[in-house]
Write a protein that holds these residues in place. Sequence first.
Motif, PDB file in Angstrom:
ATOM      1  N   PRO A 130       8.014   7.781  12.480  1.00 14.58           N
ATOM      2  CA  PRO A 130       7.803   7.616  14.240  1.00 14.58           C
ATOM      3  C   PRO A 130       8.328   9.047  14.752  1.00 14.58           C
ATOM      4  N   SER A 131       7.291   9.241  15.519  1.00 18.40           N
ATOM      5  CA  SER A 131       7.667  10.590  16.452  1.00 18.40           C
ATOM      6  C   SER A 131       6.808  10.563  17.499  1.00 18.40           C
ATOM      7  N   SER A 169       6.287   0.325   5.460  1.00 19.81           N
ATOM      8  CA  SER A 169       6.576   1.581   6.041  1.00 19.81           C
ATOM      9  C   SER A 169       5.682   1.657   7.203  1.00 19.81           C
ATOM     10  N   LEU A 170       4.613   1.671   7.456  1.00 22.29           N
ATOM     11  CA  LEU A 170       3.772   1.641   8.303  1.00 22.29           C
ATOM     12  C   LEU A 170       4.273   0.559   9.594  1.00 22.29           C
ATOM     13  N   HIS A 171       4.553  -0.634   9.128  1.00 20.24           N
ATOM     14  CA  HIS A 171       4.911  -1.716  10.248  1.00 20.24           C
ATOM     15  C   HIS A 171       6.181  -0.982  10.781  1.00 20.24           C
ATOM     16  N   GLU A 172       7.183  -0.335  10.208  1.00 21.80           N
ATOM     17  CA  GLU A 172       8.407   0.094  10.785  1.00 21.80           C
ATOM     18  C   GLU A 172       8.192   1.279  11.728  1.00 21.80           C
ATOM     19  N   CYS A 173       7.112   2.000  11.177  1.00 18.19           N
ATOM     20  CA  CYS A 173       6.706   3.023  12.226  1.00 18.19           C
ATOM     21  C   CYS A 173       6.251   2.435  13.547  1.00 18.19           C
ATOM     22  N   LEU A 174       5.191   1.614  13.557  1.00 17.98           N
ATOM     23  CA  LEU A 174       4.509   0.933  14.771  1.00 17.98           C
ATOM     24  C   LEU A 174       5.546   0.093  15.573  1.00 17.98           C
ATOM     25  N   ARG A 175       6.540  -0.607  14.596  1.00 20.36           N
ATOM     26  CA  ARG A 175       7.454  -1.243  15.469  1.00 20.36           C
ATOM     27  C   ARG A 175       8.474  -0.387  16.212  1.00 20.36           C
ATOM     28  N   ASP A 185      10.157   1.754  21.660  1.00 25.26           N
ATOM     29  CA  ASP A 185      10.442   2.847  22.516  1.00 25.26           C
ATOM     30  C   ASP A 185       9.530   2.832  23.741  1.00 25.26           C
ATOM     31  N   ALA A 186       8.150   2.575  23.499  1.00 21.75           N
ATOM     32  CA  ALA A 186       7.193   2.453  24.620  1.00 21.75           C
ATOM     33  C   ALA A 186       6.674   1.265  25.169  1.00 21.75           C
ATOM     34  N   GLY A 187       6.355   0.308  24.010  1.00 23.18           N
ATOM     35  CA  GLY A 187       5.813  -0.870  24.503  1.00 23.18           C
ATOM     36  C   GLY A 187       6.870  -1.846  25.152  1.00 23.18           C
ATOM     37  N   VAL A 188       8.059  -1.845  24.860  1.00 19.50           N
ATOM     38  CA  VAL A 188       8.983  -2.688  25.499  1.00 19.50           C
ATOM     39  C   VAL A 188       9.122  -2.155  26.736  1.00 19.50           C
ATOM     40  N   THR A 189       9.245  -0.915  27.057  1.00 21.33           N
ATOM     41  CA  THR A 189       9.443  -0.048  28.180  1.00 21.33           C
ATOM     42  C   THR A 189       8.361  -0.512  29.275  1.00 21.33           C
ATOM     43  N   LEU A 190       7.236  -0.407  28.752  1.00 16.26           N
ATOM     44  CA  LEU A 190       6.007  -0.540  29.793  1.00 16.26           C
ATOM     45  C   LEU A 190       6.059  -2.038  29.978  1.00 16.26           C
ATOM     46  N   HIS A 232       1.003  -1.361  -0.204  1.00 16.31           N
ATOM     47  CA  HIS A 232      -0.027  -0.211   0.100  1.00 16.31           C
ATOM     48  C   HIS A 232       0.895   1.368  -0.041  1.00 16.31           C
ATOM     49  N   VAL A 233       0.604   2.211  -0.888  1.00 19.97           N
ATOM     50  CA  VAL A 233       1.153   3.401  -0.880  1.00 19.97           C
ATOM     51  C   VAL A 233       0.476   4.504   0.043  1.00 19.97           C
ATOM     52  N   LEU A 234       1.066   5.224   0.983  1.00 21.14           N
ATOM     53  CA  LEU A 234       0.183   6.109   1.993  1.00 21.14           C
ATOM     54  C   LEU A 234      -0.258   7.256   1.323  1.00 21.14           C
ATOM     55  N   SER A 235      -1.070   7.750   1.759  1.00 20.17           N
ATOM     56  CA  SER A 235      -1.893   9.021   1.119  1.00 20.17           C
ATOM     57  C   SER A 235      -1.234  10.008   1.867  1.00 20.17           C
ATOM     58  N   LYS A 236      -0.564   9.929   3.141  1.00 20.59           N
ATOM     59  CA  LYS A 236       0.054  10.665   3.674  1.00 20.59           C
ATOM     60  C   LYS A 236       1.365  10.032   4.452  1.00 20.59           C
ATOM     61  N   SER A 237       2.668  10.491   3.719  1.00 17.84           N
ATOM     62  CA  SER A 237       3.742   9.866   4.050  1.00 17.84           C
ATOM     63  C   SER A 237       4.192   9.933   5.514  1.00 17.84           C
ATOM     64  N   VAL A 238       3.844  11.305   6.126  1.00 14.19           N
ATOM     65  CA  VAL A 238       4.282  11.704   7.336  1.00 14.19           C
ATOM     66  C   VAL A 238       3.597  10.586   8.463  1.00 14.19           C
ATOM     67  N   THR A 239       2.541   9.766   7.955  1.00 12.50           N
ATOM     68  CA  THR A 239       1.831   8.730   8.779  1.00 12.50           C
ATOM     69  C   THR A 239       2.723   7.793   9.432  1.00 12.50           C
ATOM     70  N   ALA A 240       3.830   7.555   8.511  1.00 16.05           N
ATOM     71  CA  ALA A 240       4.635   6.502   8.778  1.00 16.05           C
ATOM     72  C   ALA A 240       6.096   6.890   9.430  1.00 16.05           C
TER      73      ALA A 240
END
Length: 233
Positions: free
Chosen positions: A13-14, A113-119, A124-129, A3-11
């Motif tokens: 991580p920030s 790309s979205l997978h890598e963002c969520l990963r 950063d946070a999931g493993v911390t918790l 899938h090609v994102l409609s908004k690249s900034v969605t992928a």
Amino acid sequence: MPHVLSKSVTAIPSMDKYANRLRKRLDVLKEMADYAEDVNPVSAEDYALVSDWSDALRPITQHAPGIFSFPYLSPEFCKDLMLELDCMDYVVNEAEPEEAQIPELVLMHHCPSLHECLRSLWHDAGVTLAKVLFGQDPQYLRTIQAAKYNPENTPHGHWHADNDSDVTMVVALTNDHEGGGTKVHLGPFSKHVVVPQLPVGHAMFFNGKAMRHYGMPVTSGERNLLVHWGEIK
């Protein structure tokens, strides 16, 4: 074809992709995670003496021993995710029993790309918790899947365990439906625990491999989720 994102900034991580209450406390949670890894698992005796630690745990709800929920992703990011997910093709896993065949998609295959963002957010946070709440380090993220439940595909629940997941995180992407929530089995001497439908962006955290559970039926509308499966390194 991915899938090609409609908004690249969605992928990308920030920090703004986290829920506000998590973002404000993440540095303190990382301090607690380091303590849990280097000294000993965090206990009430530890955080009772440190006001910052107690405050960092305030947004976290314990539904039962080993079952938690907390704000994870921002509602704005969840809305952006749904804009992309609604353009992807969900399929059922025909290798599963028919009653367990829920429309789903594996982000690694559909949108790397979205997978890598969520990963990245997970590490950063999931493993911390997980280090703070379980004293565990689920560094190996097996998969991130999107799933949807509606009255047509969830007429009743299906008990199952997440065989590849020591730490399962289920994030609510929408909550404009009726029904839903997750029921968890704790054993023959305990009542089942029901974690109700969570607000958008909130996550349920538990040991998916050890705790049998099922998604409760949706009676109207559509329930959308992100499911993370993490394994201990």
